[in-house]
Design a protein around this motif. Structure first.
Motif, PDB file in Angstrom:
ATOM      1  N   VAL A  57       0.825  -1.202   0.000  1.00 10.32           N
ATOM      2  CA  VAL A  57       0.000   0.000   0.000  1.00 10.32           C
ATOM      3  C   VAL A  57       0.864   1.260   0.000  1.00 10.32           C
ATOM      4  N   ALA A  58       1.967   1.232   0.736  1.00 11.83           N
ATOM      5  CA  ALA A  58       2.860   2.401   0.780  1.00 11.83           C
ATOM      6  C   ALA A  58       3.399   2.744  -0.609  1.00 11.83           C
ATOM      7  N   GLU A  59       3.637   1.715  -1.419  1.00 10.73           N
ATOM      8  CA  GLU A  59       4.128   1.953  -2.780  1.00 10.73           C
ATOM      9  C   GLU A  59       2.991   2.355  -3.723  1.00 10.73           C
ATOM     10  N   LEU A  60       1.817   1.779  -3.517  1.00 10.67           N
ATOM     11  CA  LEU A  60       0.705   2.022  -4.432  1.00 10.67           C
ATOM     12  C   LEU A  60       0.030   3.374  -4.179  1.00 10.67           C
ATOM     13  N   LEU A  61      -0.086   3.759  -2.926  1.00 15.34           N
ATOM     14  CA  LEU A  61      -0.870   4.937  -2.554  1.00 15.34           C
ATOM     15  C   LEU A  61      -0.483   6.213  -3.301  1.00 15.34           C
ATOM     16  N   PRO A  62       0.793   6.514  -3.464  1.00 11.66           N
ATOM     17  CA  PRO A  62       1.134   7.765  -4.171  1.00 11.66           C
ATOM     18  C   PRO A  62       0.776   7.764  -5.655  1.00 11.66           C
ATOM     19  N   THR A  63       0.418   6.601  -6.194  1.00 14.19           N
ATOM     20  CA  THR A  63       0.189   6.491  -7.635  1.00 14.19           C
ATOM     21  C   THR A  63      -1.283   6.442  -8.018  1.00 14.19           C
ATOM     22  N   VAL A  64      -2.200   6.441  -7.016  1.00 19.64           N
ATOM     23  CA  VAL A  64      -3.634   6.373  -7.283  1.00 19.64           C
ATOM     24  C   VAL A  64      -4.337   7.538  -6.586  1.00 19.64           C
ATOM     25  N   ARG A  65      -5.636   7.675  -6.831  1.00 17.77           N
ATOM     26  CA  ARG A  65      -6.393   8.752  -6.190  1.00 17.77           C
ATOM     27  C   ARG A  65      -6.370   8.608  -4.680  1.00 17.77           C
ATOM     28  N   ASP A  66      -6.686   7.396  -4.196  1.00 19.61           N
ATOM     29  CA  ASP A  66      -6.677   7.126  -2.762  1.00 19.61           C
ATOM     30  C   ASP A  66      -6.935   5.641  -2.546  1.00 19.61           C
ATOM     31  N   ILE A  67      -6.745   5.221  -1.309  1.00 16.49           N
ATOM     32  CA  ILE A  67      -6.984   3.844  -0.893  1.00 16.49           C
ATOM     33  C   ILE A  67      -8.102   3.837   0.141  1.00 16.49           C
ATOM     34  N   ARG A  68      -8.992   2.871   0.054  1.00 12.62           N
ATOM     35  CA  ARG A  68     -10.033   2.665   1.053  1.00 12.62           C
ATOM     36  C   ARG A  68      -9.890   1.277   1.667  1.00 12.62           C
ATOM     37  N   ARG A  69     -10.161   1.195   2.971  1.00 12.76           N
ATOM     38  CA  ARG A  69     -10.142  -0.094   3.662  1.00 12.76           C
ATOM     39  C   ARG A  69     -11.443  -0.184   4.468  1.00 12.76           C
ATOM     40  N   GLY A  70     -12.410  -0.955   3.939  1.00 11.90           N
ATOM     41  CA  GLY A  70     -13.737  -0.997   4.541  1.00 11.90           C
ATOM     42  C   GLY A  70     -13.925  -2.066   5.591  1.00 11.90           C
ATOM     43  N   GLY A  71     -13.205  -3.177   5.456  1.00  8.78           N
ATOM     44  CA  GLY A  71     -13.300  -4.239   6.448  1.00  8.78           C
ATOM     45  C   GLY A  71     -14.216  -5.387   6.084  1.00  8.78           C
ATOM     46  N   SER A  72     -14.804  -5.361   4.886  1.00  4.90           N
ATOM     47  CA  SER A  72     -15.619  -6.468   4.396  1.00  4.90           C
ATOM     48  C   SER A  72     -15.305  -6.681   2.927  1.00  4.90           C
ATOM     49  N   ALA A  73     -14.666  -7.804   2.612  1.00  2.00           N
ATOM     50  CA  ALA A  73     -14.302  -8.084   1.221  1.00  2.00           C
ATOM     51  C   ALA A  73     -15.543  -8.200   0.341  1.00  2.00           C
TER      52      ALA A  73
END
Length: 272
Positions: free
Chosen positions: A181-197
């Motif tokens: 995630v640390a590598e991906l985050l700067p390259t996309v709009r944002d990251i979400r973590r909802g807690g239910s796949a």
């Protein structure tokens, strides 16, 4: 698992109706029956991977309901339901996806029920009671939210993608996932973590997320949600050339799926 004869194989739409009713009943039990002093019944992979008394009760309700209508079918459930069956149909059940959210009183949890025929998922329901939404799909029949057609978003530029993900419960895996995630985050709009796949996959199909990926999912985590995402127009898979699995699950529309898969492969998102 035994193979069903084509002449006797059930219609996916008929299996979907059974899944819808089972999920509705389980969702009502979980929503209306949640005790104020809800406690942890056990732990699974680690001390923070919990199972509550309500997970167990919901799975029992689901399996009893389905077995009453299709007694020869098999089961694979997160909380231990396992039966081989003789019909060629197997139900893949997560009675409470997002258990930690449920335990804390957060609304992002769901009941996930999928039906496989000869090993292929043909019908699936994700019931999200606190959202007031039911996500349903059967193979070739499209995806629907509360009866309305669902569609994934057109692929955005990679840098504009809103990407969902999740984390495992084992410390080593979480550390590896955080590094990705640390590598991906700067390259996309944002990251979400909802807690239910299951809900994350449904959100891709509804256009609420552009993409989703996670390592470490079990069949019951992804079966219904991935079918919904596909029927809504998304692609699903794992590593290049592989299906979605515990190694890696990715869901995104065509045009975003491919570069995201390539990026995650390069980041080693498929291993700890």
């Amino acid at each position: 698992m035994s193979t069903a004869h084509p002449a006797t194989a059930p219609e996916p739409a008929d299996l979907l109706e059974i899944a819808l009713e089972a999920a509705r009943r389980a969702g009502e039990l979980l929503r209306d029956g949640r005790p104020a002093d809800l406690g942890v019944a056990a732990t699974k992979t680690s001390p923070i991977d919990v199972v509550t008394e309500m997970d167990i009760a919901a799975e029992k309700l689901i399996t009893t309901f389905i077995a009453g209508r299709r007694p020869d079918d098999g089961f694979l459930g997160e909380e231990g339901a396992s039966a081989e069956g003789s019909s060629g149909v197997r139900w893949v059940i997560d009675p409470l996806d997002g258990t930690v959210n449920y335990l804390y009183g957060l609304p992002s949890w769901a009941v996930s029920i999928a039906a496989e025929v000869d090993g292929e998922v043909v019908a699936g329901v994700v019931e999200a009671p606190m959202r007031g939404e039911t996500y349903r799909a059967f193979r070739g029949g499209g995806a629907f939210v509360n009866g309305e057609p669902a569609h994934c978003r057109p692929a955005p530029e990679f840098s504009h993608a809103l990407v969902g993900t999740g984390f495992g419960y084992l410390a080593e895996r979480r550390a590896a996932q955080a590094a990705v995630v640390a590598e991906l985050l700067p390259t996309v709009r944002d990251i979400r973590r909802g807690g239910s796949a299951a809900i994350d996959l449904a959100d891709v199909g509804c256009g609420r997320l552009d993409a989703y990926f996670e390592r470490g999912l079990n069949p019951w985590d992804l079966a219904a949600g991935a079918l919904f995402a596909r029927e809504a127009g998304a692609l699903t898979g794992g590593r290049p050339g592989a299906a979605a699995s515990g190694e890696l699950t990715i869901a995104a529309p065509p045009g975003l799926f491919e570069p995201l898969q390539e990026r995650l492969e390069g980041l080693g998102a498929w291993h700890d």
